[in-house]
Every structure is written in C-alpha cells, then in structure tokens.
Design an enzyme around this catalytic site. Structure first.
Site, PDB file in Angstrom:
ATOM      1  N   CYS A  58       0.852  -1.198   0.000  1.00  0.00           N
ATOM      2  CA  CYS A  58       0.000   0.000   0.000  1.00  0.00           C
ATOM      3  C   CYS A  58       0.882   1.240   0.000  1.00  0.00           C
ATOM      4  O   CYS A  58       1.825   1.338   0.793  1.00  0.00           O
ATOM      5  CB  CYS A  58      -0.899   0.004   1.231  1.00  0.00           C
ATOM      6  SG  CYS A  58      -1.910   1.488   1.355  1.00  0.00           S
ATOM      7  N   CYS A  64       0.551   6.207   7.157  1.00  0.00           N
ATOM      8  CA  CYS A  64      -0.721   5.851   7.794  1.00  0.00           C
ATOM      9  C   CYS A  64      -0.479   4.935   8.987  1.00  0.00           C
ATOM     10  O   CYS A  64       0.375   4.053   8.936  1.00  0.00           O
ATOM     11  CB  CYS A  64      -1.602   5.141   6.758  1.00  0.00           C
ATOM     12  SG  CYS A  64      -3.107   4.436   7.451  1.00  0.00           S
ATOM     13  N   GLN A 241     -17.944  -9.075  13.200  1.00  0.00           N
ATOM     14  CA  GLN A 241     -16.637  -9.582  12.791  1.00  0.00           C
ATOM     15  C   GLN A 241     -16.111  -8.701  11.652  1.00  0.00           C
ATOM     16  O   GLN A 241     -16.880  -8.159  10.866  1.00  0.00           O
ATOM     17  CB  GLN A 241     -16.747 -11.048  12.358  1.00  0.00           C
ATOM     18  CG  GLN A 241     -17.173 -11.977  13.491  1.00  0.00           C
ATOM     19  CD  GLN A 241     -16.126 -12.093  14.612  1.00  0.00           C
ATOM     20  OE1 GLN A 241     -14.965 -11.741  14.437  1.00  0.00           O
ATOM     21  NE2 GLN A 241     -16.559 -12.567  15.778  1.00  0.00           N
ATOM     22  N   PHE A 268     -21.350 -14.442  25.239  1.00  0.00           N
ATOM     23  CA  PHE A 268     -20.825 -13.256  24.571  1.00  0.00           C
ATOM     24  C   PHE A 268     -21.286 -13.313  23.105  1.00  0.00           C
ATOM     25  O   PHE A 268     -20.490 -13.246  22.174  1.00  0.00           O
ATOM     26  CB  PHE A 268     -19.288 -13.186  24.661  1.00  0.00           C
ATOM     27  CG  PHE A 268     -18.752 -13.264  26.064  1.00  0.00           C
ATOM     28  CD1 PHE A 268     -18.660 -12.130  26.857  1.00  0.00           C
ATOM     29  CD2 PHE A 268     -18.364 -14.485  26.611  1.00  0.00           C
ATOM     30  CE1 PHE A 268     -18.164 -12.209  28.167  1.00  0.00           C
ATOM     31  CE2 PHE A 268     -17.875 -14.565  27.908  1.00  0.00           C
ATOM     32  CZ  PHE A 268     -17.773 -13.424  28.693  1.00  0.00           C
ATOM     33  N   ASP A 336     -17.059 -16.312  23.134  1.00  0.00           N
ATOM     34  CA  ASP A 336     -16.311 -15.368  22.298  1.00  0.00           C
ATOM     35  C   ASP A 336     -16.194 -14.048  23.049  1.00  0.00           C
ATOM     36  O   ASP A 336     -16.818 -13.052  22.688  1.00  0.00           O
ATOM     37  CB  ASP A 336     -17.072 -15.178  20.967  1.00  0.00           C
ATOM     38  CG  ASP A 336     -16.356 -14.231  20.016  1.00  0.00           C
ATOM     39  OD1 ASP A 336     -15.187 -13.905  20.262  1.00  0.00           O
ATOM     40  OD2 ASP A 336     -16.983 -13.822  19.019  1.00  0.00           O
ATOM     41  N   CYS A 362      -9.941 -12.974  20.661  1.00  0.00           N
ATOM     42  CA  CYS A 362      -9.181 -11.925  19.962  1.00  0.00           C
ATOM     43  C   CYS A 362      -7.959 -11.532  20.785  1.00  0.00           C
ATOM     44  O   CYS A 362      -7.327 -10.524  20.499  1.00  0.00           O
ATOM     45  CB  CYS A 362     -10.077 -10.714  19.707  1.00  0.00           C
ATOM     46  SG  CYS A 362     -10.789 -10.030  21.216  1.00  0.00           S
TER      47      CYS A 362
HETATM   48  C1  LIG Z   1     -15.763 -10.321  20.561  1.00  0.00           C
HETATM   49  S1  LIG Z   1     -17.433  -9.816  20.696  1.00  0.00           S
HETATM   50  C2  LIG Z   1     -18.239 -11.257  20.079  1.00  0.00           C
HETATM   51  C3  LIG Z   1     -19.655 -11.068  19.653  1.00  0.00           C
HETATM   52  C4  LIG Z   1     -20.237 -12.223  18.820  1.00  0.00           C
HETATM   53  N1  LIG Z   1     -19.887 -13.536  19.336  1.00  0.00           N
HETATM   54  C5  LIG Z   1     -19.806 -12.111  17.374  1.00  0.00           C
HETATM   55  O1  LIG Z   1     -18.988 -12.911  16.928  1.00  0.00           O
HETATM   56  O2  LIG Z   1     -20.316 -11.218  16.676  1.00  0.00           O
HETATM   57  C6  LIG Z   1     -17.651  -9.868  22.411  1.00  0.00           C
HETATM   58  C7  LIG Z   1     -19.055  -9.607  22.886  1.00  0.00           C
HETATM   59  O3  LIG Z   1     -19.055  -9.661  24.313  1.00  0.00           O
HETATM   60  C8  LIG Z   1     -19.946  -8.687  24.802  1.00  0.00           C
HETATM   61  N2  LIG Z   1     -19.527  -8.395  26.188  1.00  0.00           N
HETATM   62  C9  LIG Z   1     -18.519  -7.596  26.603  1.00  0.00           C
HETATM   63  N3  LIG Z   1     -18.429  -7.619  27.947  1.00  0.00           N
HETATM   64  C10 LIG Z   1     -19.402  -8.450  28.391  1.00  0.00           C
HETATM   65  C11 LIG Z   1     -19.817  -8.883  29.681  1.00  0.00           C
HETATM   66  N4  LIG Z   1     -19.188  -8.462  30.784  1.00  0.00           N
HETATM   67  N5  LIG Z   1     -20.847  -9.737  29.761  1.00  0.00           N
HETATM   68  C12 LIG Z   1     -21.478 -10.178  28.661  1.00  0.00           C
HETATM   69  N6  LIG Z   1     -21.131  -9.801  27.404  1.00  0.00           N
HETATM   70  C13 LIG Z   1     -20.112  -8.939  27.275  1.00  0.00           C
HETATM   71  C14 LIG Z   1     -19.823  -7.534  23.841  1.00  0.00           C
HETATM   72  O4  LIG Z   1     -20.983  -6.723  23.857  1.00  0.00           O
HETATM   73  C15 LIG Z   1     -19.632  -8.260  22.510  1.00  0.00           C
HETATM   74  O5  LIG Z   1     -20.857  -8.458  21.864  1.00  0.00           O
END
Ligand SMILES: C[S@@+](CC[C@H](N)C(=O)[O-])C[C@H]1O[C@@H](n2cnc3c(N)ncnc32)[C@H](O)[C@@H]1O
Length: 409
Positions: A58, A64, A241, A268, A336, A362
């Site tokens: 790039c 950047c 994602q 999550f 997740d 992640c």
């Molecule tokens: C990495 S994202 C994954 C979301 C989903 N599995 C996806 O792949 O689209 C983590 C998720 O955890 C939720 N989250 C963060 N802290 C949390 C908590 N203390 N209790 C429950 N959920 C939580 C966030 O809102 C988010 O939607």
C-alpha cells in the site's frame, strides 16, 4: 545515532533490540541505526535488511497508522501470528495442533473508523498517522471494502456539516447488505438545522442509517446484516466480525467443534454471529451483556425460517457468569469474550460436564490463561485455528476446540 540488531517482534509488531529498544517498522535479524530517547526511536534507518522484508503493497503504509506489518512477506506475518498463540500457550505448558492460518484477502474489511476534521477549505478525512494525531488521507487503502473506502466522501460531508473546528469527528462506516451504516461521535450537538442537513446527507449518499452521538438522525431503511438464514439489524456501532471472509472461517470452525450438539449455549453472543447459524441444527441459548444486541438477535431469529429455538438473555458474564447448573443442559458451549477473556465464566465452565467448548478469542494472552484453567480441569485442547481478519495489523484471532475429560477415549 546508535546501531542496533533487532532480535524479535513485540506484540504490537514493533522490532525489539536488546534493552529493550523498540524500533518501529523493523524485522528480526535487521541491523538498524536510530536515535533513541524517552519519546521512542527516531530516524530509524535499515543498515542490513532482513530477507523477509518486502516493499509495502500500500502506498500509504509509511505515513498511515492503520497497518503495522506490510514491510514483511505474507508467510512471515502468518508464522508470527501463529507463534504468538503458540508462545502464549507454551507459557502455560500447553501444546496442541495448529491448523494452517486463514487470512482474509485485501479489500475485505467491512468497517472502518475514519477521522474527519473540518478545515478552512472543506474537510480532511483519513486514518490517524503512524504514532501521531495528524489525519493521513488514504484514497488508495488496500484494506477496506471499496464501498467503505468510498464512504470517506460521506465523512467529508459530515465534517463540513457538523464538526467543530477544534475536534475531529470519529466516523464509523460499516458495509451492510443494503448500504452503508454510519455512526458519528465527537460532533456538534445536533439542533434543528443540523438534523436537517444530516438527513439530507443520508439521502444524497444513499446511507441506510446515520447515527449522530446517541441519536439515530436518519434511517432510509433498517440496515441488513445476513447471518446464516437470518437477517439482523445491529444497533449502531455494534460489534461485528471484521470481514465476511473471517466470519465464515470462524463460523465453520465453531460448527465443526459443536458438531451434532442438540443444545448449544452461546456466551458473549453479540448479534448472533454464531447463535443464528448454529440454530440451523441446534436449540441455542444466547447470552450477551448488551440488551440492544440481544434484541437484534431475537428479532432476526423471529423473522427467519427453518431455525430451531433460540432464547436470549442479557447478562453481565464477568460479574454473573452462568453457573454449572445453568450450563448442565448444554451439549456444547461457544464463548467469544472481549479482550479481557472469560476468567469468571471459565471458572464455572470447568466444573461442568459440557462435552465440547468452542472458544473464539481476539487475545491470545487471555485465551491461554483461560485454556490453562480448562486444561487443569482435565479438558483436552484439540486444536487451534488462527484466523487473520485484521491483515497487516498486529492483531491475532483464533478458534480453539476443547473436549471434556469424560468424553476423551
Ligand atoms: C468479541 S465480541 C463477540 C460477539 C459475537 N460472538 C460475534 O462474533 O459477533 C464480544 C461480545 O461480548 C460482549 N460483552 C462484553 N463484555 C461483556 C460482559 N461483561 N458480559 C457479557 N457480554 C459482554 C460484547 O458486547 C460483545 O458483543
């Protein structure tokens, strides 16, 4: 000016020489000169380059701050990301099979957060510069989906309409199935005339939704995000994602781990990235901290055809993890969590007999910490699949499969 030999890459993708001295945009084995002060390394020059060094694909890479690792060949970056996970596990004396990394192609990121500043002549839009607050225009960025890249014109119009001269707007643009969903923060407080202007921008640029601060100021139609057989309208700025390609790789892997489970608990769960595809074959209970995301998932499920039962629960899983008796009905659990990991939830999970766990992460460090708790409880770490949907960044994602002690042959 002092000479250094770079010995390794740090977790942020910077080269590190003995000291430690952080030398941005360098690679292991390179001999470099630099002036190092408390503020970091300046005037970094490569004296002897690594044979893994390549010309960045790039043209914006030098200035950047969006990408950290375009100066190394693809295989080097892939191996480095897998090694980050391997080393994090080894720190807990864990080993497993690593499947070949899956890397999202160029021009596939479905979301970008642009900075947009009003200027005397109009507006300046781009990403923040490398280690600086300046805005760097990126007309030829090779990371973003073309529609998201083109969204910079929207960001420009929004800055002219509603940025103060002092503060840059943060303009998050997400490609939905039916157009761009735009969420802006740091704008002027909206009054009547500004609301009218914003509605006009939404119309002129064919946006599906425009959110200003906490307020949805215009919506031409509900944003559509296809998840398996369902269509979801995520709340503004909600987690998705990063690429459709990465999402497909993560989902395939989660499906494989879950197998023919009849009942799955998805923790999550967000807007249902895994819950909704899994509901094609299993009853799913989805748990998530954000009520708006749970509502979006529920609405998506209600209008979809051919899915098994999906129930939702808004719950803070850090403070109130699901207890062993609540987990007992599951044939498989998907989790997740955000970067902090799922320490409290894993402490409960390890006391159950749930046959299979799919852990999507992640953050290799918090993942390895949680994996060690499961391993100490007798769970087998079957494999790790690293998925790189943040190409050219230092970010690493993965899916891991675990089998409960009583299921092992
Ligand atoms: C990495 S994202 C994954 C979301 C989903 N599995 C996806 O792949 O689209 C983590 C998720 O955890 C939720 N989250 C963060 N802290 C949390 C908590 N203390 N209790 C429950 N959920 C939580 C966030 O809102 C988010 O939607």
């Amino acid at each position: 000016m002092t000479e250094y030999t770079v010995t390794r890459l740090g977790l942020q993708g910077d080269g590190i020489a003995e000291g430690p001295v952080f030398l941005p945009l360098t690679l292991p084995g390179e001999r470099v000169s630099a002036t190092v002060s408390e503020g970091g390394a300046q005037d970094v020059r490569i004296i002897r380059p690594s044979d893994r060094r390549v010309s960045a694909p790039c043209r914006h890479f030098r200035s950047c701050g969006g990408c950290q690792l375009q100066h190394a060949d693809d295989q080097f970056v892939a191996d480095w990301k897998v090694d980050i996970v391997r080393n994090a596990l080894q720190a807990h004396r864990l080993e497993t099979e690593f499947r070949p990394i899956v890397t999202s192609p160029a021009r596939s990121r479905r979301r970008a957060g642009f900075a947009a500043r009003r200027t005397k002549k109009g507006a300046m839009v781009g990403f923040h510069g490398r280690a600086s607050d300046t805005i760097v225009p990126i007309p030829d960025c090779i990371l973003l989906e073309p529609s998201v890249l083109a969204g910079q014109r929207v960001a420009e119009a929004l800055a002219i309409a509603g940025a103060s001269r002092k503060t840059a707007l943060s303009v998050m643009i997400t490609a939905m199935e039916n157009g761009l969903d735009v969420a802006v923060t740091h704008g002027k407080p909206p009054d009547g005339p500004l609301r009218q202007q914003l509605a006009l921008i939404c119309d002129t640029h064919g946006l599906v939704r425009l959110t200003w601060g906490d307020e949805v100021v215009a919506m031409r139609e509900p944003p559509r995000h296809g998840v398996g057989r369902a269509v979801v309208t995520p709340p503004p700025g909600a987690f998705l994602q990063a690429t459709a390609h990465g999402e497909a790789a993560l989902t395939d892997c989660v499906r494989e781990i879950v197998g023919d489970a009849g009942t799955v608990i998805d923790l999550f769960a967000g807007c249902g990235t895994f819950a909704l595809p899994l509901a094609e074959t299993a009853a799913v209970h989805a748990v998530e901290g954000d009520a708006a995301m749970m509502n979006a998932l529920d609405a998506g499920w209600r209008f979809a055809e051919g899915l098994k039962a999906v129930t939702t629960e808004t719950r803070d899983l850090f403070r109130r993890p699901l207890m062993p008796d609540e987990l007992a009905k599951a044939d498989a659990v998907v989790l997740d969590p955000p970067r902090a990991g799922a320490e409290a939830q894993v402490a409960e999970l390890v006391q159950t007999k749930v046959p299979k766990i799919a852990y999507v992460s992640c953050n290799p460090v918090s993942f390895a910490r949680d994996a060690a708790v499961l391993a100490a409880g007798g769970w087998q770490l079957d494999f790790v699949q690293v998925v790189d949907q943040f190409r050219w960044s230092a970010h690493t994602e993965l899916v891991a499969g675990f089998t409960a002690p009583h299921m092992r042959a």
